[in-house]
Design a protein around this motif. Structure first.
Motif, short mmCIF file in Angstrom:
data_model
loop_
_atom_site.label_atom_id
_atom_site.label_comp_id
_atom_site.label_asym_id
_atom_site.label_seq_id
_atom_site.Cartn_x
_atom_site.Cartn_y
_atom_site.Cartn_z
N ARG A 1 -45.84 56.41 15.16
CA ARG A 1 -47.01 56.47 14.28
C ARG A 1 -46.87 57.55 13.21
NH1 ARG A 1 -50.30 57.76 17.93
NH2 ARG A 1 -50.31 59.99 17.50
N ASP A 2 -46.43 58.74 13.61
CA ASP A 2 -46.38 59.87 12.67
C ASP A 2 -45.27 59.72 11.65
OD1 ASP A 2 -48.50 60.90 14.04
OD2 ASP A 2 -47.40 62.53 15.01
N VAL A 3 -44.11 59.26 12.07
CA VAL A 3 -43.00 59.10 11.12
C VAL A 3 -43.31 57.97 10.14
CG1 VAL A 3 -40.56 58.53 10.87
CG2 VAL A 3 -41.31 60.06 12.72
N GLY A 4 -43.89 56.91 10.64
CA GLY A 4 -44.31 55.82 9.76
C GLY A 4 -43.18 54.87 9.41
N PRO A 5 -43.54 53.75 8.79
CA PRO A 5 -42.54 52.72 8.49
C PRO A 5 -41.53 53.17 7.44
CG PRO A 5 -44.65 52.17 7.50
CD PRO A 5 -44.90 53.35 8.36
N VAL A 6 -40.30 52.72 7.62
CA VAL A 6 -39.23 52.96 6.67
C VAL A 6 -38.57 51.61 6.40
CG1 VAL A 6 -36.97 54.05 6.29
CG2 VAL A 6 -38.81 55.34 7.41
N PRO A 7 -38.41 51.22 5.14
CA PRO A 7 -37.79 49.91 4.85
C PRO A 7 -36.42 49.79 5.51
CG PRO A 7 -38.76 50.84 2.86
CD PRO A 7 -38.85 51.91 3.91
N GLY A 8 -36.20 48.66 6.17
CA GLY A 8 -34.92 48.40 6.81
C GLY A 8 -34.78 48.97 8.20
N ILE A 9 -35.84 49.63 8.71
CA ILE A 9 -35.78 50.27 10.02
C ILE A 9 -36.80 49.63 10.96
CG2 ILE A 9 -36.20 52.42 11.28
CD1 ILE A 9 -33.63 52.48 9.68
N GLU A 10 -36.35 49.39 12.19
CA GLU A 10 -37.25 48.94 13.25
C GLU A 10 -37.18 49.95 14.38
OE1 GLU A 10 -38.08 45.01 16.07
OE2 GLU A 10 -36.55 44.96 14.48
N TYR A 11 -38.35 50.38 14.86
CA TYR A 11 -38.41 51.39 15.91
C TYR A 11 -38.59 50.76 17.28
CZ TYR A 11 -39.53 54.58 12.02
OH TYR A 11 -39.52 55.30 10.86
N VAL A 12 -37.95 51.39 18.27
CA VAL A 12 -38.30 51.16 19.67
C VAL A 12 -38.46 52.54 20.29
CG1 VAL A 12 -37.08 48.97 19.85
CG2 VAL A 12 -35.88 51.09 20.43
N THR A 13 -39.25 52.64 21.34
CA THR A 13 -39.44 53.93 22.00
C THR A 13 -38.50 54.05 23.19
OG1 THR A 13 -41.23 53.08 23.38
CG2 THR A 13 -41.85 54.06 21.27
#
Length: 310
Positions: free
Chosen positions: A13-25
């Motif tokens: 949530r804090d880092v936020g979306p970045v184009p071309g990046i998908e997050y997993v925890t």
């Protein structure tokens, strides 16, 4: 899409979306989701060292981005061919604040006042002229980004600063020059306060040894906010046991310092439990670093703070 792991949903949530990046925890405690796709891992800030062997579960791992400035414990556990970046700059404000706080507390006798207040009835101590920080000759051992942050905070206290790094070089807006570590034998006898900020390496382990401490003038203060193993603990116990020098330590060897260890009862020794980076200043600076680093990774730009090229 490039898959990046962050420690938990709050970081996503804090880092936020970045184009071309998908997050997993991933907290490194259980097998990661989509392990075959993960390229970048950001381990948790605390407790990660014991879990870094889990990185071997990520076959296409390219980059490990730490949230700590220190990386000596992580380096042996990073798989071959994987780059490692530390969080240089993230902890400058927090660590510099604690270095100054420890210096002031030790010089002005704050532990004595705390002990007097904690007694059942409280005790009003008689007037005693404690050493001031003003006019002290302060040697900063390790003049990187945290060293500069410490220097900037010390200048208003009207001190005389000496900066020491691995090699001599020109100064900056804070100090006229930076001395090399080979000059320490000539510098230490003129230092009232030494603040240790060097990283732990084969060159700095037990750098602060018996000869180092013996070179300091009587009444000098050693402040260690680096790593415990930079200081020879047995030599420090001997140097402080009779009150010849003072010490303020955020790090120790061993760590945690066990109950009954001689450092706990050495006169003039103030100990905090490795909390240099642990303040409210950490999170916003860490978020900025991650956002910049992940964006640079996605765009193929040069990354910051690479300490191991894999």
């Amino acid at each position: 899409m490039t898959v990046v792991t962050l420690p938990d949903d709050s970081w996503v949530r804090d880092v936020g979306p970045v184009p071309g990046i998908e997050y997993v925890t991933w907290d490194l405690r259980t097998p990661p989701d989509r392990a075959e796709e993960v390229a970048v891992v950001v381990p948790p800030y605390t407790g990660a060292s014991a879990q870094l062997s889990a990185l071997s579960q990520v076959p296409r791992l390219d980059l490990v981005q730490l949230l700590t400035a220190g990386y000596d414990s992580a380096l042996p556990l990073v798989p071959s061919g994987v780059r490692l970046a530390n969080a240089a700059g993230v902890h400058d404000a927090s660590t510099a604040e604690l270095a100054v706080a420890l210096t002031l507390a030790a010089l002005r006798g704050l532990p004595d006042f705390v002990r007097a207040q904690s007694q059942d009835a409280g005790t009003w101590l008689p007037l005693h002229l404690h050493p001031a920080l003003a006019d002290k000759r302060v040697l900063i051992l390790g003049y990187g980004s945290i060293g500069r942050a410490v220097a900037a905070r010390l200048i208003p206290f009207e001190v005389e600063l000496t900066a020491v790094a691995s090699r001599a070089r020109g100064g900056d807006e804070l100090v006229p020059s930076v001395h090399g570590v080979d000059e320490l034998p000539h510098l230490l006898p003129h230092a009232d306060v030494v603040i240790v900020l060097v990283p732990l390496s084969a060159h700095t382990e037990q750098l602060v040894d018996a000869d180092f401490l013996a070179a300091l003038p009587d009444g000098a203060l050693l402040v260690n906010v680096a790593r415990g193993k930079v200081v020879d603990t047995d030599a420090l116990v001997r140097a402080t046991s009779h009150g010849r020098i003072l010490a303020a330590l955020d790090v120790t060897d061993p760590e945690p310092l066990p109950p009954g260890h001689a450092l706990w009862s050495s006169p003039g020794v103030l100990i905090t439990p490795h909390v240099g980076g642990g303040s409210s200043a950490f999170r916003p600076r860490a978020v900025r670093l991650l956002r910049e680093q992940i964006s640079a990774y996605a765009a193929g730009r040069q990354l910051r703070n690479i300490v191991h090229e894999g």
